[in-house]
Design a protein around this motif. Structure first.
Motif, PDB file in Angstrom:
ATOM      1  N   VAL A   1      57.613 -19.484   8.222  1.00  0.00           N
ATOM      2  CA  VAL A   1      57.782 -17.989   8.737  1.00  0.00           C
ATOM      3  C   VAL A   1      56.517 -17.555   9.403  1.00  0.00           C
ATOM      4  N   VAL A   2      56.676 -17.173  10.759  1.00  0.00           N
ATOM      5  CA  VAL A   2      55.329 -17.122  11.691  1.00  0.00           C
ATOM      6  C   VAL A   2      55.507 -15.642  12.122  1.00  0.00           C
ATOM      7  N   ASP A   3      54.371 -14.705  12.100  1.00  0.00           N
ATOM      8  CA  ASP A   3      54.499 -13.632  12.576  1.00  0.00           C
ATOM      9  C   ASP A   3      53.565 -13.742  13.696  1.00  0.00           C
ATOM     10  N   CYS A   4      54.366 -13.620  15.073  1.00  0.00           N
ATOM     11  CA  CYS A   4      53.550 -13.694  16.131  1.00  0.00           C
ATOM     12  C   CYS A   4      52.790 -12.572  16.960  1.00  0.00           C
ATOM     13  N   ARG A   5      52.656 -11.317  16.202  1.00  0.00           N
ATOM     14  CA  ARG A   5      52.232 -10.324  16.805  1.00  0.00           C
ATOM     15  C   ARG A   5      50.456 -10.447  17.075  1.00  0.00           C
ATOM     16  N   GLY A   6      50.285  -9.351  17.498  1.00  0.00           N
ATOM     17  CA  GLY A   6      48.617  -9.558  17.508  1.00  0.00           C
ATOM     18  C   GLY A   6      47.920  -8.783  16.411  1.00  0.00           C
ATOM     19  N   GLY A   7      46.513  -9.158  16.272  1.00  0.00           N
ATOM     20  CA  GLY A   7      45.922  -8.761  15.150  1.00  0.00           C
ATOM     21  C   GLY A   7      46.224  -7.384  14.455  1.00  0.00           C
ATOM     22  N   PRO A   8      46.047  -6.440  15.374  1.00  0.00           N
ATOM     23  CA  PRO A   8      45.910  -4.687  15.095  1.00  0.00           C
ATOM     24  C   PRO A   8      47.482  -4.477  14.590  1.00  0.00           C
ATOM     25  N   GLU A   9      48.564  -5.314  15.094  1.00  0.00           N
ATOM     26  CA  GLU A   9      49.724  -5.128  14.663  1.00  0.00           C
ATOM     27  C   GLU A   9      50.091  -5.727  13.108  1.00  0.00           C
ATOM     28  N   VAL A  10      49.555  -6.625  12.911  1.00  0.00           N
ATOM     29  CA  VAL A  10      49.591  -7.321  11.528  1.00  0.00           C
ATOM     30  C   VAL A  10      48.937  -6.378  10.366  1.00  0.00           C
TER      31      VAL A  10
ATOM     32  N   MET B   1      60.774 -19.804  11.430  1.00  0.00           N
ATOM     33  CA  MET B   1      61.474 -18.385  11.837  1.00  0.00           C
ATOM     34  C   MET B   1      60.402 -17.695  12.242  1.00  0.00           C
ATOM     35  N   VAL B   2      60.346 -17.207  13.708  1.00  0.00           N
ATOM     36  CA  VAL B   2      59.256 -16.709  14.251  1.00  0.00           C
ATOM     37  C   VAL B   2      59.592 -15.391  14.530  1.00  0.00           C
ATOM     38  N   TYR B   3      58.894 -14.185  14.539  1.00  0.00           N
ATOM     39  CA  TYR B   3      59.045 -12.761  14.523  1.00  0.00           C
ATOM     40  C   TYR B   3      58.021 -12.280  15.314  1.00  0.00           C
ATOM     41  N   CYS B   4      58.162 -10.943  15.997  1.00  0.00           N
ATOM     42  CA  CYS B   4      56.977 -10.279  16.542  1.00  0.00           C
ATOM     43  C   CYS B   4      57.436  -8.718  16.422  1.00  0.00           C
ATOM     44  N   ARG B   5      56.988  -7.868  17.325  1.00  0.00           N
ATOM     45  CA  ARG B   5      57.321  -6.321  17.445  1.00  0.00           C
ATOM     46  C   ARG B   5      58.897  -6.079  17.692  1.00  0.00           C
ATOM     47  N   SER B   6      59.202  -6.751  18.839  1.00  0.00           N
ATOM     48  CA  SER B   6      60.561  -6.688  19.503  1.00  0.00           C
ATOM     49  C   SER B   6      61.108  -7.963  19.585  1.00  0.00           C
TER      50      SER B   6
END
Length: 100
Positions: free
Chosen positions: A21-30, A62-67
């Motif tokens: 599982v990979v969170d692709c968001r930017g640093g501040p978002e995580v 599984m990849v995800y981000c904000r939208s």
């Protein structure tokens, strides 16, 4: 919206023993939180980072981000280097239930 139709599938994928599982968001978002099972790799670095590993090309990812936009870009990048089982799970807010 496509998330509703796939929630059970995402839960099964997320709980899969071999799923990466990979969170692709930017640093501040995580900093606001991320899925417990996720590793943080910014979407622009995903392909390069996984290329440097020995993760098999058929590993469920599984990849995800904000939208869902950046995770879509990450999915395309991973598929371009041969990963065959990549799922864009969309946005974090819709996926928080996976840790319940």
């Amino acid at each position: 919206f496509f998330f509703a139709a796939h929630m059970a599938d995402y839960k099964a994928l997320y709980n899969g023993e071999k799923t990466l599982v990979v969170d692709c968001r930017g640093g501040p978002e995580v900093e606001s939180g991320m899925l417990k099972k996720a590793m943080h790799i910014v979407h622009t670095d995903v392909a390069q980072t996984l290329t440097a590993t020995d993760i098999p090309k058929d590993t469920p990812i599984m990849v995800y981000c904000r939208s869902g936009n950046r995770s879509g870009q990450a999915k395309q990048a991973l598929e371009a280097i041969g990963y065959k089982n990549v799922t864009n799970a969309g946005g974090y807010d819709a996926l928080r239930y996976l840790d319940e």
